[in-house]
Design a protein around this motif. Structure first.
Motif, PDB file in Angstrom:
ATOM      1  N   UNK A 264       0.853  -1.200   0.000  1.00  6.31           N
ATOM      2  CA  UNK A 264       0.000   0.000   0.000  1.00  6.31           C
ATOM      3  C   UNK A 264       0.887   1.248   0.000  1.00  6.31           C
ATOM      4  N   UNK A 265       1.928   1.198   0.841  1.00  3.47           N
ATOM      5  CA  UNK A 265       2.841   2.353   0.924  1.00  3.47           C
ATOM      6  C   UNK A 265       3.622   2.510  -0.378  1.00  3.47           C
ATOM      7  N   UNK A 266       4.118   1.374  -0.878  1.00  4.31           N
ATOM      8  CA  UNK A 266       4.922   1.415  -2.111  1.00  4.31           C
ATOM      9  C   UNK A 266       4.114   1.991  -3.276  1.00  4.31           C
ATOM     10  N   UNK A 267       2.839   1.595  -3.355  1.00  2.00           N
ATOM     11  CA  UNK A 267       2.000   2.068  -4.471  1.00  2.00           C
ATOM     12  C   UNK A 267       1.352   3.420  -4.188  1.00  2.00           C
ATOM     13  N   UNK A 268       1.645   3.952  -2.985  1.00  2.00           N
ATOM     14  CA  UNK A 268       1.113   5.263  -2.592  1.00  2.00           C
ATOM     15  C   UNK A 268      -0.419   5.315  -2.674  1.00  2.00           C
ATOM     16  N   UNK A 269      -1.066   4.263  -2.211  1.00  2.00           N
ATOM     17  CA  UNK A 269      -2.537   4.215  -2.223  1.00  2.00           C
ATOM     18  C   UNK A 269      -3.045   4.909  -0.952  1.00  2.00           C
ATOM     19  N   UNK A 270      -3.905   5.895  -1.148  1.00  2.00           N
ATOM     20  CA  UNK A 270      -4.359   6.685   0.013  1.00  2.00           C
ATOM     21  C   UNK A 270      -5.809   6.347   0.339  1.00  2.00           C
ATOM     22  N   UNK A 271      -6.002   5.424   1.261  1.00  2.00           N
ATOM     23  CA  UNK A 271      -7.356   5.156   1.766  1.00  2.00           C
ATOM     24  C   UNK A 271      -7.266   5.039   3.289  1.00  2.00           C
ATOM     25  N   UNK A 272      -8.402   5.231   3.953  1.00  2.00           N
ATOM     26  CA  UNK A 272      -8.446   5.049   5.402  1.00  2.00           C
ATOM     27  C   UNK A 272      -8.856   3.613   5.703  1.00  2.00           C
ATOM     28  N   UNK A 273      -8.075   2.937   6.552  1.00  2.00           N
ATOM     29  CA  UNK A 273      -8.425   1.558   6.923  1.00  2.00           C
ATOM     30  C   UNK A 273      -9.068   1.541   8.316  1.00  2.00           C
ATOM     31  N   UNK A 283      -1.124  -8.952  19.340  1.00  2.00           N
ATOM     32  CA  UNK A 283      -0.215  -8.996  18.183  1.00  2.00           C
ATOM     33  C   UNK A 283       0.265  -7.612  17.740  1.00  2.00           C
ATOM     34  N   UNK A 284      -0.110  -6.573  18.479  1.00  2.00           N
ATOM     35  CA  UNK A 284       0.300  -5.219  18.056  1.00  2.00           C
ATOM     36  C   UNK A 284       1.679  -4.906  18.634  1.00  2.00           C
ATOM     37  N   UNK A 285       2.692  -5.093  17.829  1.00  2.00           N
ATOM     38  CA  UNK A 285       4.059  -4.770  18.238  1.00  2.00           C
ATOM     39  C   UNK A 285       4.337  -3.307  17.870  1.00  2.00           C
ATOM     40  N   UNK A 286       5.496  -2.838  18.310  1.00  2.00           N
ATOM     41  CA  UNK A 286       5.886  -1.452  17.990  1.00  2.00           C
ATOM     42  C   UNK A 286       5.944  -1.273  16.458  1.00  2.00           C
ATOM     43  N   UNK A 287       6.588  -2.239  15.786  1.00  2.00           N
ATOM     44  CA  UNK A 287       6.788  -2.123  14.330  1.00  2.00           C
ATOM     45  C   UNK A 287       5.453  -2.196  13.579  1.00  2.00           C
ATOM     46  N   UNK A 288       4.601  -3.123  14.032  1.00  2.00           N
ATOM     47  CA  UNK A 288       3.320  -3.277  13.336  1.00  2.00           C
ATOM     48  C   UNK A 288       2.463  -2.019  13.531  1.00  2.00           C
ATOM     49  N   UNK A 289       2.482  -1.483  14.756  1.00  2.00           N
ATOM     50  CA  UNK A 289       1.700  -0.263  15.023  1.00  2.00           C
ATOM     51  C   UNK A 289       2.185   0.850  14.094  1.00  2.00           C
ATOM     52  N   UNK A 290       3.496   0.990  13.940  1.00  2.00           N
ATOM     53  CA  UNK A 290       4.027   2.062  13.081  1.00  2.00           C
ATOM     54  C   UNK A 290       3.576   1.872  11.631  1.00  2.00           C
ATOM     55  N   UNK A 291       3.665   0.624  11.159  1.00  2.00           N
ATOM     56  CA  UNK A 291       3.279   0.350   9.771  1.00  2.00           C
ATOM     57  C   UNK A 291       1.776   0.624   9.560  1.00  2.00           C
ATOM     58  N   UNK A 292       0.965   0.195  10.528  1.00  2.00           N
ATOM     59  CA  UNK A 292      -0.486   0.389  10.387  1.00  2.00           C
ATOM     60  C   UNK A 292      -0.828   1.883  10.307  1.00  2.00           C
ATOM     61  N   UNK A 293      -0.212   2.657  11.182  1.00  2.93           N
ATOM     62  CA  UNK A 293      -0.504   4.096  11.187  1.00  2.93           C
ATOM     63  C   UNK A 293      -0.023   4.727   9.872  1.00  2.93           C
ATOM     64  N   UNK A 294       1.184   4.374   9.474  1.00  5.07           N
ATOM     65  CA  UNK A 294       1.747   4.966   8.233  1.00  5.07           C
ATOM     66  C   UNK A 294       0.918   4.600   7.000  1.00  5.07           C
ATOM     67  N   UNK A 295       0.441   3.355   6.959  1.00  6.63           N
ATOM     68  CA  UNK A 295      -0.257   2.885   5.754  1.00  6.63           C
ATOM     69  C   UNK A 295      -1.698   3.369   5.693  1.00  6.63           C
ATOM     70  N   UNK A 296      -2.196   4.004   6.778  1.00  8.68           N
ATOM     71  CA  UNK A 296      -3.517   4.632   6.661  1.00  8.68           C
ATOM     72  C   UNK A 296      -4.590   4.131   7.615  1.00  8.68           C
ATOM     73  N   UNK A 297      -4.267   3.320   8.632  1.00  5.04           N
ATOM     74  CA  UNK A 297      -5.306   2.938   9.605  1.00  5.04           C
ATOM     75  C   UNK A 297      -5.762   4.200  10.336  1.00  5.04           C
ATOM     76  N   UNK A 298      -7.077   4.408  10.365  1.00  6.62           N
ATOM     77  CA  UNK A 298      -7.622   5.620  10.984  1.00  6.62           C
ATOM     78  C   UNK A 298      -8.336   5.329  12.296  1.00  6.62           C
TER      79      UNK A 298
END
Ligand code: B12
Ligand code: SF4
Length: 435
Positions: A264-273, A283-298
């Motif tokens: 999603x990030x690579x293709x620059x797709x902008x949607x709210x998840x 299962x929410x680790x530090x890395x996963x939380x960062x990726x989720x926020x960056x990729x558009x989880x609202x």
């Protein structure tokens, strides 16, 4: 000649219903497998983009694509007469469907989505109208109600019931060959603002109140390329918000969710998840939380249910309190607004005596996040649903109603007191920047 197939998402008869990113995803997925092999028409009673609903101010969507349905008050069904709440029919008016059928007939086949077991009255209404206006059409039902209450569903008079996830009987009945690489038939909607995705099937846990492990068997991941193609289809249609309908979206994230979000990030797709079906905080680790926020989880809905260790252990140990605190820390450190994080907690569970719901609500509030009471709906065939037989007749699906069951178990005053407390606790927190 290609068959002409009508897809119907029925109206809902209930005390309450809200468009919390609701889409008939099973129905659209099945239709997707037949893309290009049939002519499709969709009638979505719960489609708020329909011109009838779209022009009504009070039905407008909120910032993330949720909103109210058009509704009409109706008398409570006799078995729910004692429940002191207004019963309603949610969805487009009945005559609109009848006019639509008269205009568009004939149909060879009608596929109808069924969802909550206690929503069968809407399915019954749709079948009656089809039988009256299109007597030649074959009617096929699939989804949760048919799977969980099969013998009850047989009384509604459909021609075929597709239970569970095995679609073989459907393909045999239709004498058609599906293409399982195809994404859901989103183009069936003329207007589309919200989409749904599911990257996985099933769940590795075994909570005593849930039917998912029994129906889906082992946890499985869906092919990533197919999910990405579906995401592209949704983004091309201009969809701004996407809800995940997975039961265990974060399980084995390195195999599914992480590669998906990286793409999603690579293709620059902008949607709210969004995750209305609840995420497992474990299962929410530090890395996963960062990726989720960056990729558009609202928004982040976390299934918590209770802070009582005894209750957690007795119902399947899916998550513990320290895991919720840790997940909240990771999400907020990654940039998620605390007000966008919500912990679900079950109201009216049969083991309410050991659940310590008030303490659980205060615990979630102490983390600075919102709470939402998820009214308990007993599901036949699950240990907790079977235990509910001592309070209600589980063979009448209307009595699985999530508003009715907690009131039957705890009483009206206690249910209201807990709901008021939840509202009060939420009001003590800062308002979300975007609701
Ligand atoms: C997404 C979801 C939601 C969404 C909304 C869904 C909607 N559109 O209404 C949200 C998060 C809002 C939600 C809320 C609730 N939910 Co819910 N939800 C689900 C979930 C995860 C998926 C349902 C779904 O869309 N299935 C369709 C798609 C995604 O499934 P699929 O596997 O791709 O479909 C395959 C087959 O099933 C079949 N199929 C499916 N549909 C059709 C249709 C046709 C015609 C055919 C031929 C085949 C077919 O073909 C597909 C083959 O690949 C299910 C659990 C599950 N995994 O089924 C629970 C589930 C339906 N929910 C449940 C519950 C308890 C609730 C809540 C009561 C929770 C709460 N206390 O708040 C609320 C009630 C909401 C209300 N207003 O009353 C229960 C059922 C309760 C009941 N008595 O019926 C379930 C089964 C989970 C569980 N705990 O066991 N839910
Ligand atoms: S973790 Fe969720 S989906 Fe899995 S069994 Fe428990 S309630 Fe069901």
């Amino acid at each position: 000649m290609m068959p002409k197939i009508l897809l119907v998402n029925p109206p809902v008869y209930d005390f309450a219903a809200y468009d919390f990113w609701l889409k008939p995803y099973g129905l659209l997925s099945v239709a997707g497998y037949l893309r290009g092999k049939a002519e499709f028409k969709l009638f979505g009673y719960l489609d708020r983009s329909h011109p009838f609903a779209a022009k009504q101010k009070q039905l407008e969507s909120d910032h993330w694509g949720r909103g109210r349905f058009f509704c009409q008050q109706i008398p409570n069904p006799p078995c729910l007469e004692e429940i002191p709440r207004y019963f309603r029919r949610f969805g487009l008016p009945r005559n609109m469907f009848v006019d639509f059928l008269k205009e568009e007939r004939p149909f060879d086949l009608v596929l109808i989505q069924t969802m909550m077991t206690y929503w069968y009255q809407g399915v019954k209404e749709v079948i009656q109208d089809i039988r009256n206006v299109c007597p030649g059409a074959k009617i096929i039902l699939g989804g949760n109600y048919v799977t969980l209450c099969n013998s009850h569903a047989q009384q509604l008079g459909a021609d075929l019931l597709v239970t569970g996830t095995n679609l073989e009987p459907l393909w045999q009945y239709l004498e058609m060959t599906p293409d399982s690489n195809q994404p859901a038939l989103w183009e069936a909607y003329e207007q589309l603002n919200v989409g749904v995705l599911r990257l996985t099937d099933g769940c590795p846990f075994n909570c005593t109140y849930c039917c998912v492990p029994r129906i889906y068997g082992q946890f499985k991941t869906r092919p990533l390329q197919r999910s990405l193609a579906e995401l592209k289809l949704l983004a091309n249609r201009g969809v701004e918000n996407i809800a995940f309908y997975d039961d265990a979206l974060l399980f084995e994230a390195e195999r599914v969710l992480i590669p998906f979000l990286e793409e999603v990030l690579k293709r620059n797709i902008k949607v709210g998840f969004h995750s209305p079906n609840g995420l497992n905080a474990r299962f929410i680790t530090k890395e996963l939380a960062e990726l989720m926020v960056q990729a558009g989880f609202k928004t982040f809905y976390l299934g918590f249910e209770s802070a009582s260790p005894l209750w957690q252990q007795r119902t399947g140990s899916k998550v513990f309190s320290d895991e919720l605190s840790k997940a909240v820390r990771h999400l907020t450190a990654a940039g998620a607004e605390p007000a966008s994080i919500t912990a679900y907690q079950l109201l009216g569970h049969p083991d309410a005596d050991i659940q310590q719901l008030e303490d659980s609500m205060r615990f979630a509030n102490s983390l600075g996040i919102r709470g939402m009471l998820a009214d308990f709906s007993p599901i036949p065939g699950t240990p907790d649903g079977e235990a509910a037989r001592q309070w209600v007749d589980m063979d009448e699906p209307l009595l699985h109603n999530k508003t009715a069951f907690p009131i039957t178990l705890l009483g009206f005053d206690q249910t209201n007191r807990l709901k008021d407390l939840q509202r009060k606790l939420n009001r003590s927190l800062p308002e979300p920047r975007t609701r």
